[in-house]
Design a protein around this motif. Sequence first.
Motif, PDB file in Angstrom:
ATOM      1  N   GLY A   1      16.112   0.356  -8.699  1.00 58.08           N
ATOM      2  CA  GLY A   1      16.266   1.723  -9.056  1.00 58.08           C
ATOM      3  C   GLY A   1      16.369   2.670  -8.042  1.00 58.08           C
ATOM      4  O   GLY A   1      16.218   2.315  -6.835  1.00 58.08           O
ATOM      5  N   ARG A   2      16.022   3.781  -8.562  1.00 54.72           N
ATOM      6  CA  ARG A   2      15.671   5.160  -7.613  1.00 54.72           C
ATOM      7  C   ARG A   2      14.501   4.996  -7.083  1.00 54.72           C
ATOM      8  O   ARG A   2      13.557   4.409  -7.679  1.00 54.72           O
ATOM      9  CB  ARG A   2      16.233   6.556  -8.435  1.00 54.72           C
ATOM     10  CG  ARG A   2      17.547   6.664  -8.620  1.00 54.72           C
ATOM     11  CD  ARG A   2      17.588   7.753  -9.674  1.00 54.72           C
ATOM     12  NE  ARG A   2      16.976   9.034  -9.055  1.00 54.72           N
ATOM     13  CZ  ARG A   2      17.851  10.005  -8.374  1.00 54.72           C
ATOM     14  NH1 ARG A   2      18.994   9.668  -8.279  1.00 54.72           N
ATOM     15  NH2 ARG A   2      17.107  10.988  -7.765  1.00 54.72           N
ATOM     16  N   LEU A   3      14.451   5.425  -5.772  1.00 55.92           N
ATOM     17  CA  LEU A   3      12.951   5.266  -5.012  1.00 55.92           C
ATOM     18  C   LEU A   3      11.892   5.899  -5.799  1.00 55.92           C
ATOM     19  O   LEU A   3      10.851   5.521  -5.958  1.00 55.92           O
ATOM     20  CB  LEU A   3      13.239   5.695  -3.683  1.00 55.92           C
ATOM     21  CG  LEU A   3      12.142   5.524  -2.601  1.00 55.92           C
ATOM     22  CD1 LEU A   3      11.929   4.119  -2.295  1.00 55.92           C
ATOM     23  CD2 LEU A   3      12.123   6.261  -1.396  1.00 55.92           C
ATOM     24  N   ASP A   4      12.069   7.046  -6.303  1.00 56.40           N
ATOM     25  CA  ASP A   4      11.071   7.927  -6.959  1.00 56.40           C
ATOM     26  C   ASP A   4      10.686   7.322  -8.183  1.00 56.40           C
ATOM     27  O   ASP A   4       9.436   7.341  -8.431  1.00 56.40           O
ATOM     28  CB  ASP A   4      11.405   9.305  -7.151  1.00 56.40           C
ATOM     29  CG  ASP A   4      12.973   9.490  -7.698  1.00 56.40           C
ATOM     30  OD1 ASP A   4      13.352   8.553  -8.038  1.00 56.40           O
ATOM     31  OD2 ASP A   4      13.135  10.630  -8.196  1.00 56.40           O
ATOM     32  N   SER A   5      11.607   6.794  -8.703  1.00 61.17           N
ATOM     33  CA  SER A   5      10.992   5.868 -10.103  1.00 61.17           C
ATOM     34  C   SER A   5      10.239   4.552  -9.663  1.00 61.17           C
ATOM     35  O   SER A   5       9.069   4.151 -10.286  1.00 61.17           O
ATOM     36  CB  SER A   5      12.312   5.406 -11.014  1.00 61.17           C
ATOM     37  OG  SER A   5      13.208   4.666 -10.309  1.00 61.17           O
ATOM     38  N   LEU A   6      10.697   4.009  -8.517  1.00 63.78           N
ATOM     39  CA  LEU A   6       9.886   2.864  -8.074  1.00 63.78           C
ATOM     40  C   LEU A   6       8.513   3.255  -7.656  1.00 63.78           C
ATOM     41  O   LEU A   6       7.418   2.532  -7.869  1.00 63.78           O
ATOM     42  CB  LEU A   6      10.746   2.338  -6.860  1.00 63.78           C
ATOM     43  CG  LEU A   6      11.254   0.841  -7.251  1.00 63.78           C
ATOM     44  CD1 LEU A   6      12.345   0.865  -8.004  1.00 63.78           C
ATOM     45  CD2 LEU A   6      11.734   0.350  -5.832  1.00 63.78           C
ATOM     46  N   LYS A   7       8.293   4.393  -7.174  1.00 63.89           N
ATOM     47  CA  LYS A   7       7.324   4.733  -6.485  1.00 63.89           C
ATOM     48  C   LYS A   7       6.117   5.264  -7.609  1.00 63.89           C
ATOM     49  O   LYS A   7       5.079   5.195  -7.552  1.00 63.89           O
ATOM     50  CB  LYS A   7       7.252   6.124  -5.486  1.00 63.89           C
ATOM     51  CG  LYS A   7       7.638   5.476  -4.085  1.00 63.89           C
ATOM     52  CD  LYS A   7       8.081   6.645  -3.410  1.00 63.89           C
ATOM     53  CE  LYS A   7       6.840   7.300  -2.778  1.00 63.89           C
ATOM     54  NZ  LYS A   7       7.204   8.538  -1.945  1.00 63.89           N
ATOM     55  N   ASN A   8       6.928   6.027  -8.510  1.00 63.69           N
ATOM     56  CA  ASN A   8       5.826   6.786  -9.495  1.00 63.69           C
ATOM     57  C   ASN A   8       5.603   6.074 -11.063  1.00 63.69           C
ATOM     58  O   ASN A   8       4.696   6.368 -11.537  1.00 63.69           O
ATOM     59  CB  ASN A   8       6.509   8.300  -9.761  1.00 63.69           C
ATOM     60  CG  ASN A   8       6.536   8.974  -8.238  1.00 63.69           C
ATOM     61  OD1 ASN A   8       5.731   8.832  -7.344  1.00 63.69           O
ATOM     62  ND2 ASN A   8       7.529   9.628  -8.245  1.00 63.69           N
ATOM     63  N   ASP A   9       6.967   5.322 -11.393  1.00 63.27           N
ATOM     64  CA  ASP A   9       6.847   5.131 -12.778  1.00 63.27           C
ATOM     65  C   ASP A   9       6.462   3.628 -13.143  1.00 63.27           C
ATOM     66  O   ASP A   9       6.420   3.188 -13.975  1.00 63.27           O
ATOM     67  CB  ASP A   9       8.363   5.291 -13.312  1.00 63.27           C
ATOM     68  CG  ASP A   9       8.716   6.773 -13.103  1.00 63.27           C
ATOM     69  OD1 ASP A   9       7.694   7.652 -12.873  1.00 63.27           O
ATOM     70  OD2 ASP A   9       9.737   6.969 -13.297  1.00 63.27           O
ATOM     71  N   THR A  10       6.453   2.810 -11.658  1.00 66.72           N
ATOM     72  CA  THR A  10       6.225   1.474 -12.017  1.00 66.72           C
ATOM     73  C   THR A  10       4.737   1.038 -12.386  1.00 66.72           C
ATOM     74  O   THR A  10       3.880   1.624 -11.842  1.00 66.72           O
ATOM     75  CB  THR A  10       6.735   0.536 -10.845  1.00 66.72           C
ATOM     76  OG1 THR A  10       6.718  -1.014 -10.947  1.00 66.72           O
ATOM     77  CG2 THR A  10       5.806   0.808  -9.437  1.00 66.72           C
ATOM     78  N   SER A  11       4.742   0.010 -12.980  1.00 64.67           N
ATOM     79  CA  SER A  11       3.122  -0.554 -13.304  1.00 64.67           C
ATOM     80  C   SER A  11       2.834  -1.613 -12.629  1.00 64.67           C
ATOM     81  O   SER A  11       1.933  -2.410 -12.429  1.00 64.67           O
ATOM     82  CB  SER A  11       2.952  -0.549 -14.799  1.00 64.67           C
ATOM     83  OG  SER A  11       3.823  -1.820 -15.181  1.00 64.67           O
ATOM     84  N   ASP A  12       3.921  -2.163 -11.681  1.00 62.92           N
ATOM     85  CA  ASP A  12       3.809  -3.397 -10.826  1.00 62.92           C
ATOM     86  C   ASP A  12       2.939  -3.148  -9.765  1.00 62.92           C
ATOM     87  O   ASP A  12       3.243  -2.368  -9.069  1.00 62.92           O
ATOM     88  CB  ASP A  12       5.002  -4.026 -10.407  1.00 62.92           C
ATOM     89  CG  ASP A  12       5.207  -5.502 -10.073  1.00 62.92           C
ATOM     90  OD1 ASP A  12       4.291  -5.699  -9.144  1.00 62.92           O
ATOM     91  OD2 ASP A  12       6.098  -6.355 -10.266  1.00 62.92           O
TER      92      ASP A  12
ATOM     93  N   ILE B   1      16.415  -2.061  -4.072  1.00 65.20           N
ATOM     94  CA  ILE B   1      15.628  -3.178  -4.646  1.00 65.20           C
ATOM     95  C   ILE B   1      14.666  -3.556  -4.055  1.00 65.20           C
ATOM     96  O   ILE B   1      14.528  -3.361  -2.565  1.00 65.20           O
ATOM     97  CB  ILE B   1      16.704  -4.420  -4.826  1.00 65.20           C
ATOM     98  CG1 ILE B   1      17.396  -4.787  -3.510  1.00 65.20           C
ATOM     99  CG2 ILE B   1      17.944  -4.048  -5.798  1.00 65.20           C
ATOM    100  CD1 ILE B   1      18.071  -6.232  -3.584  1.00 65.20           C
ATOM    101  N   MET B   2      13.717  -4.025  -4.513  1.00 64.41           N
ATOM    102  CA  MET B   2      12.421  -4.445  -3.617  1.00 64.41           C
ATOM    103  C   MET B   2      12.059  -6.063  -3.995  1.00 64.41           C
ATOM    104  O   MET B   2      12.391  -6.437  -4.969  1.00 64.41           O
ATOM    105  CB  MET B   2      11.110  -3.823  -4.419  1.00 64.41           C
ATOM    106  CG  MET B   2       9.797  -4.088  -3.493  1.00 64.41           C
ATOM    107  SD  MET B   2       8.473  -3.388  -4.165  1.00 64.41           S
ATOM    108  CE  MET B   2       7.512  -3.507  -2.661  1.00 64.41           C
ATOM    109  N   LEU B   3      12.031  -6.838  -2.943  1.00 65.57           N
ATOM    110  CA  LEU B   3      11.911  -8.207  -2.888  1.00 65.57           C
ATOM    111  C   LEU B   3      10.454  -8.596  -2.745  1.00 65.57           C
ATOM    112  O   LEU B   3       9.691  -7.885  -2.036  1.00 65.57           O
ATOM    113  CB  LEU B   3      12.761  -8.774  -1.764  1.00 65.57           C
ATOM    114  CG  LEU B   3      14.004  -8.503  -1.833  1.00 65.57           C
ATOM    115  CD1 LEU B   3      14.955  -9.204  -0.619  1.00 65.57           C
ATOM    116  CD2 LEU B   3      15.114  -9.047  -2.944  1.00 65.57           C
ATOM    117  N   ASP B   4      10.089  -9.803  -3.110  1.00 66.18           N
ATOM    118  CA  ASP B   4       8.806 -10.298  -3.327  1.00 66.18           C
ATOM    119  C   ASP B   4       8.812 -11.860  -2.808  1.00 66.18           C
ATOM    120  O   ASP B   4       9.573 -12.524  -3.251  1.00 66.18           O
ATOM    121  CB  ASP B   4       8.342 -10.297  -4.526  1.00 66.18           C
ATOM    122  CG  ASP B   4       6.818 -10.633  -4.187  1.00 66.18           C
ATOM    123  OD1 ASP B   4       5.891  -9.923  -3.732  1.00 66.18           O
ATOM    124  OD2 ASP B   4       6.386 -11.833  -4.863  1.00 66.18           O
TER     125      ASP B   4
END
Lengths: 374, 266
Positions: free
Chosen positions: B237-248, B224-227
């Motif tokens: 989610g999974r790290l690769d989806s956070l890295k590649n699929d996010t638009s944030d 999870i990523m906090l802000d």
Amino acid sequence: MANFFTLHIERSDGEVVLYFQGQLDRDRSGEIWEDLLSFFQRENPSKLVCDLGQVDRIDTAGIALLRSLEQRCARYGIELSFRRLPEIAHRFLQEEQRQRSGQGIAEEIQPGWITSLGMWNKGRFNAAFDLIRFLGEFIAACARVLRRPKELRSWEFLEHLKEVGINAVLIICLLNAMTGLIVVFQGMSLARSFGATIYVADMVVRSVAGQMAPVLTAIIISGRSGAAFAANIGTMKIRQEVDILSVLNFNIIEFLVLPRVLAVAVATPFLIMLADTFGILGGMVTSRLVLDIPLQSYLAEVQNTLDTSTIFSGLIRGVIFGAIIGLTGCFQGLRTEHTANSVGVRATSATVSSIILIILADTIFAVLFNAFGW
Amino acid sequence: MLDGYPNEDAGRGELIRVENLTVGYGETNILEDVSFSVYEGEIFAILGPSGCGKSTLFHAMIGLLPIRKGRIIIGGEELGPEERVDSLHRIRHQIGVLFQSGALLDWLSVGENIAFPLRESTDLPEEIIQHIVQLKLELVRLEGCSEIKPAELSGGMTRRAGLAAGMARDPRILFCDEPTFGLDPNTAMEIDELLIEMRDFLKVTIVVVTHVVPTLENIATRCIMLDREAKGVIASGRLDSLKNDTSDQRVQAFFQRRIPERQSQV
């Protein structure tokens, strides 16, 4: 998963099979070990097989138990083998693994008495060499500052003088006044039996001003300032502040030690004079209230007894005691290691060793002053 | 990338559940309404830039920070705003912690640091404890360092010794606060490998707080990523989806090491 463990034993043809069943983990290993020890007391098998096929869960406590078992069997010449070892246990019970880790827990090698004596002496000599070096550096720093007085860190010196001297005034006055009171109470019955109560003033001057005030004051300063010096410098050492100062080319002795030692060596004689005064005043008030001795008579007796040599001996002792306290505190502080409890150890050590040195120095002074007729 | 990533066996059962958690210091809430779950056998990462509340969440999960709202359930035991000493005690019996500094007791030797919790909280005989100490030192490749004092260890060795001490009681869950922070890449890689080994061999579930991206790439199963501004989770989610699929943009900025675009202040 069942929360249990059972040890089932089967015997056949001189071979004993131990069936481990259930959970072999930290909560159960202690109990199982006890069972195994009583098994070894009861029986003396020549061949032992451990079957772990029905172990649901094994953790490092369980593996440690198997290792202990292995070591015990090796010690008593019992042939041991494992059946159906879990994968994790297999890894830690493999032959090469044991060889790498030196076949279980190595027997602790006890050094002989000559080695122990040598090791003890080595530690002592290291401390002695450190002390000699510290004193040498301190004398060199004193010589440099005497040649160029402007190099004395005067601000730090005044700060420490305030902390060691002014902030200690109240407690020293109070404690020495109470000492005067105690001496009057102690000497009262003796003086009364001779019908010479006025001589309690002599007792106060001789005992408080002559002996107790300097030593008591030095012990208080040692507890307050000597321990503080050690803790302060020790903490600086742990926080690498001493290293930073060294890297910045500061002379540690001139920067940290000299102002502290000078401050305490200057403050102590003045505090001893104050202690003498308040000891005598404490005795005076008590004599007036308890023995009804007029103030003028008490002061006249004090004047007769109190000579300059008593005052000067107090002053000389004050300088030496102060130097002892300062040097011991700073030396112990600089010997602090990089551990949390080291600061506490050094602060305690500074207090204890300075008190011992103060009493030792006082003994030497007593002999010397007696020899010189003071 | 190390062999252990990702662990497809994860997901055997929920071990930690954080529900609507609010925690903070003084008058300020650092995190508000945070919810997530950690499953048995996974290496779960809590990530985000400095000051986002990672350590705050970490401290709340190990019971060092009071909970203002919500609850944390660890291995069936619940922590909530009401102080429950027995619950906390049972939770702490199931967990091990590796602090950022290694947190070894410096007056004890490395071996004694591992033996200490075993002597205090189990009834294991000394002979077994000594074998456990040796096993743990072998696991973290510090054989022969049992008698050494923590002050004599290097940064990487301290972290490995801290890991052995954290794993001393064979916990179900290991919490790690920045396990590779401040280490050189090779030493950090060794720690990553060790964490994967711990998960695979000792079947421990690991929760890691970190902002070191290579460590995340090496070990994290899910994250999870906090802000700081959101005061909570902005991605999971999974790290690769956070890295590649996010638009944030905040998530992209974290992984791509660039300053996030902000609205003009003028």
